[in-house]
Design a protein around this motif. Sequence first.
Motif, PDB file in Angstrom:
ATOM      1  N   ARG A  10      14.790  -5.765 -13.719  1.00 33.80           N
ATOM      2  CA  ARG A  10      15.541  -5.111 -12.648  1.00 33.80           C
ATOM      3  C   ARG A  10      16.898  -5.767 -12.427  1.00 33.80           C
ATOM      4  N   ARG A  11      17.476  -6.231 -13.504  1.00 34.13           N
ATOM      5  CA  ARG A  11      18.826  -6.813 -13.536  1.00 34.13           C
ATOM      6  C   ARG A  11      18.910  -8.156 -12.832  1.00 34.13           C
ATOM      7  N   VAL A  12      18.686  -8.183 -11.526  1.00 30.92           N
ATOM      8  CA  VAL A  12      18.805  -9.456 -10.798  1.00 30.92           C
ATOM      9  C   VAL A  12      17.518 -10.271 -10.884  1.00 30.92           C
ATOM     10  N   HIS A  13      16.410  -9.632 -11.252  1.00 28.82           N
ATOM     11  CA  HIS A  13      15.146 -10.354 -11.390  1.00 28.82           C
ATOM     12  C   HIS A  13      14.193  -9.533 -12.256  1.00 28.82           C
ATOM     13  N   TYR A  14      13.077 -10.157 -12.593  1.00 29.77           N
ATOM     14  CA  TYR A  14      12.015  -9.471 -13.325  1.00 29.77           C
ATOM     15  C   TYR A  14      10.827  -9.280 -12.382  1.00 29.77           C
ATOM     16  N   ALA A  15      10.081  -8.202 -12.606  1.00 36.49           N
ATOM     17  CA  ALA A  15       8.948  -7.899 -11.732  1.00 36.49           C
ATOM     18  C   ALA A  15       7.725  -7.534 -12.567  1.00 36.49           C
ATOM     19  N   LEU A  16       6.622  -8.215 -12.294  1.00 34.72           N
ATOM     20  CA  LEU A  16       5.329  -7.858 -12.875  1.00 34.72           C
ATOM     21  C   LEU A  16       4.604  -6.976 -11.864  1.00 34.72           C
ATOM     22  N   VAL A  17       4.145  -5.804 -12.295  1.00 32.26           N
ATOM     23  CA  VAL A  17       3.584  -4.813 -11.370  1.00 32.26           C
ATOM     24  C   VAL A  17       2.216  -4.350 -11.855  1.00 32.26           C
ATOM     25  N   ILE A  18       1.257  -4.312 -10.935  1.00 32.01           N
ATOM     26  CA  ILE A  18      -0.059  -3.708 -11.184  1.00 32.01           C
ATOM     27  C   ILE A  18      -0.145  -2.470 -10.301  1.00 32.01           C
ATOM     28  N   ASN A  19      -0.184  -1.297 -10.909  1.00 31.34           N
ATOM     29  CA  ASN A  19      -0.138  -0.042 -10.164  1.00 31.34           C
ATOM     30  C   ASN A  19      -1.504   0.568  -9.894  1.00 31.34           C
ATOM     31  N   ARG A  20      -2.484   0.235 -10.695  1.00 31.19           N
ATOM     32  CA  ARG A  20      -3.792   0.854 -10.549  1.00 31.19           C
ATOM     33  C   ARG A  20      -4.566   0.191  -9.423  1.00 31.19           C
ATOM     34  N   ILE A  23       0.847  -1.183   0.000  1.00 33.69           N
ATOM     35  CA  ILE A  23       0.000   0.000   0.000  1.00 33.69           C
ATOM     36  C   ILE A  23       0.888   1.240   0.000  1.00 33.69           C
ATOM     37  N   VAL A  24       0.499   2.213  -0.794  1.00 37.28           N
ATOM     38  CA  VAL A  24       1.286   3.431  -0.981  1.00 37.28           C
ATOM     39  C   VAL A  24       0.458   4.622  -0.527  1.00 37.28           C
ATOM     40  N   TYR A  25       1.062   5.451   0.314  1.00 37.17           N
ATOM     41  CA  TYR A  25       0.384   6.635   0.841  1.00 37.17           C
ATOM     42  C   TYR A  25       0.019   7.581  -0.313  1.00 37.17           C
ATOM     43  N   PRO A  26      -1.212   8.137  -0.347  1.00 35.08           N
ATOM     44  CA  PRO A  26      -2.207   8.096   0.735  1.00 35.08           C
ATOM     45  C   PRO A  26      -3.240   6.974   0.619  1.00 35.08           C
ATOM     46  N   ALA A  27      -3.461   6.398  -0.595  1.00 32.21           N
ATOM     47  CA  ALA A  27      -4.517   5.381  -0.690  1.00 32.21           C
ATOM     48  C   ALA A  27      -4.389   4.551  -1.958  1.00 32.21           C
ATOM     49  N   SER A  28      -3.201   3.977  -2.203  1.00 31.54           N
ATOM     50  CA  SER A  28      -2.979   3.164  -3.400  1.00 31.54           C
ATOM     51  C   SER A  28      -2.576   1.751  -3.021  1.00 31.54           C
ATOM     52  N   ILE A  29      -2.967   0.782  -3.852  1.00 35.80           N
ATOM     53  CA  ILE A  29      -2.582  -0.619  -3.668  1.00 35.80           C
ATOM     54  C   ILE A  29      -1.780  -1.051  -4.886  1.00 35.80           C
ATOM     55  N   VAL A  30      -0.589  -1.578  -4.659  1.00 31.81           N
ATOM     56  CA  VAL A  30       0.281  -2.058  -5.734  1.00 31.81           C
ATOM     57  C   VAL A  30       0.512  -3.556  -5.525  1.00 31.81           C
ATOM     58  N   LEU A  31       0.321  -4.349  -6.584  1.00 34.90           N
ATOM     59  CA  LEU A  31       0.597  -5.784  -6.536  1.00 34.90           C
ATOM     60  C   LEU A  31       1.848  -6.057  -7.360  1.00 34.90           C
ATOM     61  N   GLN A  32       2.654  -7.003  -6.892  1.00 37.05           N
ATOM     62  CA  GLN A  32       3.908  -7.283  -7.580  1.00 37.05           C
ATOM     63  C   GLN A  32       4.263  -8.755  -7.456  1.00 37.05           C
ATOM     64  N   ILE A  33       4.815  -9.308  -8.538  1.00 32.21           N
ATOM     65  CA  ILE A  33       5.333 -10.680  -8.546  1.00 32.21           C
ATOM     66  C   ILE A  33       6.740 -10.630  -9.134  1.00 32.21           C
ATOM     67  N   GLU A  34       7.713 -11.157  -8.408  1.00 28.92           N
ATOM     68  CA  GLU A  34       9.106 -11.149  -8.874  1.00 28.92           C
ATOM     69  C   GLU A  34       9.553 -12.571  -9.210  1.00 28.92           C
ATOM     70  N   GLN A  35      10.328 -12.694 -10.285  1.00 30.95           N
ATOM     71  CA  GLN A  35      10.850 -13.992 -10.703  1.00 30.95           C
ATOM     72  C   GLN A  35      12.228 -13.831 -11.329  1.00 30.95           C
ATOM     73  N   LYS A  36      13.022 -14.876 -11.230  1.00 32.75           N
ATOM     74  CA  LYS A  36      14.349 -14.872 -11.836  1.00 32.75           C
ATOM     75  C   LYS A  36      14.254 -14.876 -13.357  1.00 32.75           C
TER      76      LYS A  36
END
Length: 353
Positions: free
Chosen positions: A228-238, A191-204
């Motif tokens: 991100r160099r050492v891994h990959y990240a799937l991100v949902i920002n909305r 959760i990101v201030y003031p009222a956001s939810i971010v989901l993330q999955i990281e994999q090699k």
Amino acid sequence: MTSTKSLSLEQLRRRFDRLRALQQRLTRPVPKHFTACGRRYDLPLRSKTGPSFTTVPPHMLDYLAGFFDGDGSVIEENGILRLKVSQAESSSQVLLLFRNVLGGGIYAEGNTVGMRQVVLRWCLLGERACHAAELLRQSSSCKYDQLLLVRSQLQRRAELKSLKAVAPSKAVCPSWSYLAGFFDAEGHIKIVYPASIVLQIEQKFPQILHAIRDFFLDAGITCVIYNRRVHYALVINRTSESKRILSRLLMEGLRAKRLQARICLDLGSIKFHDIRVMLTKRVGYQSRYVRLTSAGAERAYEIKKLRSRLWKSQANSPSQLAQLKQLQEDHLLKCAEERNQLLRADIRSQLQQ
């Protein structure tokens, strides 16, 4: 004694390093029991005498395969291939599910050092491991080739090691149940201030993330994959899409992150800082001394707003730039003070235990 507030940033960082070194020398004994689904179980919880299920409902099999793809592993010990899933005690209900459906036992993984949570391990070998591997392979994606080794009893350490070092031969996300299992194992809710939810999955390796992205696109959900160099990240920002995903994952059997998901879905009706306190009690300790305090989150938000205003105006006066620099320096210093205070409180608590 020098007051913490009078210390410089460098002094605070050195003090933190010394305290962390002390904390890492504090150990707790091997646990004798664990609690899951409201019931206490003695450790070790050895393999069941009865056979494992010959058939498993498809949605349950998808969930188990997804979780195994995320946190499971095939290991070789004394020439025997075994299936293993390790989890913090707070997620022991998932290990219990593996045991109840596929057989095997649950064991403690040694002493607990520092702030590390108690870690439990589900393990399965022999004929039952072959049967379980055959079942999981029906829905598995990332660990398909490793599970194939168990089924065929090719007990070759070098071959198994090579399979773990390369990208999977195939990667698919077959269902929401599979995704619930995979997210339980590898997902992060932020959760990101003031009222956001971010989901993330990281994999090699990115293949499974691309499969999940395609699955989301078919459902009308947008996400981004970062290298991100050492891994990959799937991100949902909305936040709206994050809430939609969490609601669906809860319907499909989310377990380890069930309480976290439910808490985050209340963001908006419950204040950010109250949600944050509830979440902190239910997450691991990996980011305990990196995670911002409530005050730190507010400071970071103010810095972000000021930086955004300066970027949009494109006419930055020296006084505005100096203000931004001062806010950033104060933020770093206060964060260092806050994490030192938290670390000292943790060490006192550990010593009392």
